[in-house]
Design an enzyme around this catalytic site. Structure first.
Site, mmCIF file in Angstrom:
data_model
loop_
_atom_site.group_PDB
_atom_site.id
_atom_site.type_symbol
_atom_site.label_atom_id
_atom_site.label_comp_id
_atom_site.label_asym_id
_atom_site.label_seq_id
_atom_site.Cartn_x
_atom_site.Cartn_y
_atom_site.Cartn_z
ATOM 1 N N ARG A 42 0.821 -1.221 0.000
ATOM 2 C CA ARG A 42 0.000 0.000 0.000
ATOM 3 C C ARG A 42 0.862 1.283 0.000
ATOM 4 O O ARG A 42 0.480 2.284 0.603
ATOM 5 C CB ARG A 42 -0.954 0.035 1.201
ATOM 6 C CG ARG A 42 -1.989 -1.067 1.212
ATOM 7 C CD ARG A 42 -3.084 -0.769 0.199
ATOM 8 N NE ARG A 42 -4.179 -1.716 0.331
ATOM 9 C CZ ARG A 42 -5.353 -1.438 0.883
ATOM 10 N NH1 ARG A 42 -5.592 -0.245 1.355
ATOM 11 N NH2 ARG A 42 -6.281 -2.352 0.927
ATOM 12 N N ARG A 46 -3.037 6.873 0.998
ATOM 13 C CA ARG A 46 -3.505 8.086 1.663
ATOM 14 C C ARG A 46 -2.500 8.764 2.584
ATOM 15 O O ARG A 46 -2.656 9.939 2.904
ATOM 16 C CB ARG A 46 -4.798 7.778 2.435
ATOM 17 C CG ARG A 46 -5.987 7.674 1.504
ATOM 18 C CD ARG A 46 -7.204 7.157 2.234
ATOM 19 N NE ARG A 46 -6.967 5.767 2.636
ATOM 20 C CZ ARG A 46 -7.841 5.039 3.327
ATOM 21 N NH1 ARG A 46 -8.978 5.589 3.721
ATOM 22 N NH2 ARG A 46 -7.572 3.785 3.646
ATOM 23 N N ARG A 55 -5.893 11.944 -6.177
ATOM 24 C CA ARG A 55 -7.214 11.327 -6.046
ATOM 25 C C ARG A 55 -8.318 12.394 -6.120
ATOM 26 O O ARG A 55 -9.358 12.182 -6.737
ATOM 27 C CB ARG A 55 -7.329 10.554 -4.734
ATOM 28 C CG ARG A 55 -8.602 9.713 -4.715
ATOM 29 C CD ARG A 55 -8.802 8.992 -3.419
ATOM 30 N NE ARG A 55 -8.966 9.930 -2.316
ATOM 31 C CZ ARG A 55 -9.369 9.591 -1.095
ATOM 32 N NH1 ARG A 55 -9.631 8.340 -0.840
ATOM 33 N NH2 ARG A 55 -9.486 10.489 -0.155
ATOM 34 N N ASP A 92 -6.911 -1.875 -7.403
ATOM 35 C CA ASP A 92 -7.470 -2.526 -6.226
ATOM 36 C C ASP A 92 -7.818 -3.958 -6.585
ATOM 37 O O ASP A 92 -8.099 -4.261 -7.748
ATOM 38 C CB ASP A 92 -8.717 -1.794 -5.716
ATOM 39 C CG ASP A 92 -9.053 -2.255 -4.308
ATOM 40 O OD1 ASP A 92 -8.367 -1.819 -3.368
ATOM 41 O OD2 ASP A 92 -9.956 -3.097 -4.147
ATOM 42 N N TYR A 169 -15.402 -10.541 -0.135
ATOM 43 C CA TYR A 169 -16.040 -9.253 -0.459
ATOM 44 C C TYR A 169 -17.282 -9.450 -1.328
ATOM 45 O O TYR A 169 -18.292 -8.753 -1.168
ATOM 46 C CB TYR A 169 -15.042 -8.327 -1.165
ATOM 47 C CG TYR A 169 -13.968 -7.816 -0.234
ATOM 48 C CD1 TYR A 169 -14.195 -6.739 0.607
ATOM 49 C CD2 TYR A 169 -12.724 -8.438 -0.177
ATOM 50 C CE1 TYR A 169 -13.205 -6.280 1.480
ATOM 51 C CE2 TYR A 169 -11.738 -7.991 0.697
ATOM 52 C CZ TYR A 169 -11.989 -6.917 1.518
ATOM 53 O OH TYR A 169 -11.024 -6.461 2.389
HETATM 54 O O1 1CP Z 1 0.129 -1.414 -2.560
HETATM 55 C C1 1CP Z 1 -0.181 -0.463 -3.298
HETATM 56 O O2 1CP Z 1 0.244 0.688 -3.138
HETATM 57 C C2 1CP Z 1 -1.070 -0.747 -4.493
HETATM 58 C C3 1CP Z 1 -2.446 -0.385 -4.332
HETATM 59 C C4 1CP Z 1 -3.437 -1.290 -3.624
HETATM 60 C C5 1CP Z 1 -3.445 -2.671 -3.356
HETATM 61 C C6 1CP Z 1 -2.329 -3.665 -3.579
HETATM 62 C C7 1CP Z 1 -4.687 -0.788 -3.195
HETATM 63 C C8 1CP Z 1 -5.111 0.602 -3.278
HETATM 64 N N1 1CP Z 1 -5.448 -1.838 -2.734
HETATM 65 C C9 1CP Z 1 -4.699 -2.990 -2.798
HETATM 66 C C10 1CP Z 1 -5.103 -4.350 -2.445
HETATM 67 C C11 1CP Z 1 -6.301 -4.556 -1.583
HETATM 68 N N2 1CP Z 1 -7.516 -3.927 -1.626
HETATM 69 C C12 1CP Z 1 -6.392 -5.586 -0.626
HETATM 70 C C13 1CP Z 1 -5.320 -6.606 -0.366
HETATM 71 C C14 1CP Z 1 -4.195 -6.065 0.404
HETATM 72 C C15 1CP Z 1 -4.492 -5.622 1.812
HETATM 73 O O3 1CP Z 1 -4.986 -6.453 2.595
HETATM 74 O O4 1CP Z 1 -4.192 -4.468 2.122
HETATM 75 C C16 1CP Z 1 -7.662 -5.529 -0.045
HETATM 76 C C17 1CP Z 1 -8.229 -6.430 1.037
HETATM 77 C C18 1CP Z 1 -8.368 -4.480 -0.682
HETATM 78 C C19 1CP Z 1 -9.783 -4.087 -0.461
HETATM 79 C C20 1CP Z 1 -9.868 -2.658 -0.120
HETATM 80 N N3 1CP Z 1 -9.737 -1.646 -1.013
HETATM 81 C C21 1CP Z 1 -9.997 -2.090 1.172
HETATM 82 C C22 1CP Z 1 -10.107 -2.850 2.477
HETATM 83 C C23 1CP Z 1 -11.524 -2.966 2.902
HETATM 84 C C24 1CP Z 1 -11.634 -3.745 4.195
HETATM 85 O O5 1CP Z 1 -11.937 -4.938 4.159
HETATM 86 O O6 1CP Z 1 -11.419 -3.138 5.260
HETATM 87 C C25 1CP Z 1 -9.986 -0.695 1.009
HETATM 88 C C26 1CP Z 1 -10.126 0.363 2.063
HETATM 89 C C27 1CP Z 1 -9.792 -0.440 -0.378
HETATM 90 C C28 1CP Z 1 -9.632 0.867 -1.059
HETATM 91 C C29 1CP Z 1 -8.238 1.201 -1.416
HETATM 92 N N4 1CP Z 1 -7.438 0.413 -2.223
HETATM 93 C C30 1CP Z 1 -6.221 1.048 -2.420
HETATM 94 C C31 1CP Z 1 -6.262 2.290 -1.698
HETATM 95 C C32 1CP Z 1 -5.152 3.298 -1.666
HETATM 96 C C33 1CP Z 1 -7.521 2.357 -1.074
HETATM 97 C C34 1CP Z 1 -8.052 3.504 -0.251
HETATM 98 C C35 1CP Z 1 -8.956 4.269 -1.126
HETATM 99 C C36 1CP Z 1 -8.828 5.722 -0.932
HETATM 100 O O7 1CP Z 1 -7.923 6.361 -1.499
HETATM 101 O O8 1CP Z 1 -9.701 6.263 -0.242
#
Ligand code: 1CP
Length: 367
Positions: A42, A46, A55, A92, A169
């Site tokens: 990640r 943010r 964003r 994502d 999900y």
């Molecule tokens: O690593 C990086 O920088 C690449 C970007 C990336 C990756 C690899 C994002 C951006 N998401 C992910 C994978 C992801 N998404 C996973 C697997 C990895 C992990 O466990 O962290 C999961 C479970 C998600 C699902 C997801 N997308 C969530 C979690 C929801 C929950 O169950 O609590 C969330 C909050 C997102 C949104 C998201 N994805 C990525 C970002 C930067 C964000 C936040 C969105 C924003 O900018 O508001």
């Protein structure tokens, strides 16, 4: 000095006669490196003000994912600002279920939401089989653009969610506290659960194959929620499908280089041998797994990635540096370690603290 350390780390054991200059790719293949590579899960996100600005310009998270120029911009931010040793595609995991026909919403501050979740065999039957160069064209365009803009500076990692994690999900309709809806499905209607996992597995294989063709130089499978299962159910509902993906993904990219596969199972510490048996090149470890114990259990057939608790980054920078050095020491001096966090960086981490982690990992001296 770098040469000496390179030799001290020993030589490759599964390089298949292909060599690369990139620290990250070399460490994935357990080839000697002058110093350990580091990146953060990640890392584009943010905690970076530059990410928040891009964003806002995109008008939302999904628009950001779907606009290759902007996805490229945020992918490069941690390379330029933090000096990490690998780039990870900005996207994502949930773009796959969306491409399979599910409506996906990202509500501001609330995370992902599927208004019409999968609940039975009829819902599974309605899913489509996306062509990655059509429904997920924006991802492939982003990968091609990022490779061009990186211009060989650091390698580019593509990724997917594991079928199990994606299914949580798709069935729960979003994030979950106890996963009772997907667990109800695996116990009350295992046939539909397996059918869903089969369909997602097929889509993921096509997706990762297309990512490699579009320029991903390594791929990571995130099994964020594998750790909520019993051993029996982890093997049947998660591991089995991950293994099929690892076996099916192309091992060599269009440039003739090996494409390492990284499998990260959060909470997977009790199944290290099973995970290594998938045939992956690298295992991601979370902070609850002891590195020495992990190496003792799986031997030298895989590299490790991880595993500092992301919450350590709340500590003052000097403590972060200390804890990073302790982590490097715990992984030992043999080749095959990529420094990383044990899960994604949290949004309220000060940028200076993230930099302290990267710099301490890169300033390593001694074993
Ligand atoms: O690593 C990086 O920088 C690449 C970007 C990336 C990756 C690899 C994002 C951006 N998401 C992910 C994978 C992801 N998404 C996973 C697997 C990895 C992990 O466990 O962290 C999961 C479970 C998600 C699902 C997801 N997308 C969530 C979690 C929801 C929950 O169950 O609590 C969330 C909050 C997102 C949104 C998201 N994805 C990525 C970002 C930067 C964000 C936040 C969105 C924003 O900018 O508001």
């Amino acid at each position: 000095m770098p040469d000496e350390r390179g030799r001290a780390r020993g030589c490759a054991n599964n390089s298949e006669n292909m060599t690369t200059e990139h620290l990250f790719l070399r460490a994935c293949l357990r080839q000697a490196v002058p110093r350990r590579p580091v990146w953060m899960m990640r890392q584009a996100g943010r905690y970076l003000p530059e990410y928040r600005a891009t964003r806002a310009r995109a008008g939302g998270f999904l628009n950001l994912c779907k606009t290759p120029e902007l996805a490229c911009e945020v992918t490069l931010q941690p390379i330029d600002l933090m000096g990490v040793d690998a780039a990870i595609l900005f996207s994502d995991i949930l773009v796959i279920p969306e491409a399979m026909g599910m409506e996906l919403q990202f509500l501001e501050g609330e995370g992902p939401h599927f208004p019409n979740p999968i609940r039975n065999a009829a819902d599974v039957a309605k899913l489509t089989d996306p062509d990655p160069e059509v429904e997920l064209r924006y991802v492939m365009d982003a990968l091609r653009l990022i490779r061009k803009e990186l211009n060989g500076r650091v390698p580019l990692i593509g990724f997917t969610g594991s079928p199990w994690t994606l299914a949580t999900y798709m069935v729960e309709g979003g994030g979950s506290k106890n996963f009772s809806t997907i667990k109800k499905m695996i116990y009350a209607d295992p046939v539909s659960a397996h059918k869903l996992l089969e369909r997602v597995t097929e889509s993921v294989i096509a997706y990762l194959t297309a990512q490699v063709a579009a320029g991903a130089q390594a791929v990571q499978i995130f099994d964020t929620w594998g750790g909520i299962l019993s051993t029996l159910d982890f093997r049947a509902f998660s591991l089995n499908y991950i293994k099929r993906i690892v076996q099916a993904v192309p091992k060599v990219g269009p440039d003739g280089q090996r494409v390492p596969v990284i499998v990260f199972v959060k909470g997977g510490g009790q199944w290290l041998e099973d995970i290594a048996d998938t045939g992956c090149d690298v295992m991601g470890l979370d902070w609850t797994t002891d590195p020495t114990e992990a190496r003792r259990r799986v031997g030298d057939r895989v590299a490790f990635q991880g595993n500092m608790d992301p919450c350590v980054l709340y500590a003052p920078p000097e403590v972060i540096a200390q804890r990073t050095r302790a982590m490097l020491t715990a992984f030992g001096d043999d080749p095959g370690h990529i420094a990383n966090l044990g899960h994604g960086i949290l949004p309220d981490i000060p940028v200076e603290h993230a930099k302290a982690f990267i710099q301490a990992a890169q300033a390593e001296i001694g074993g």
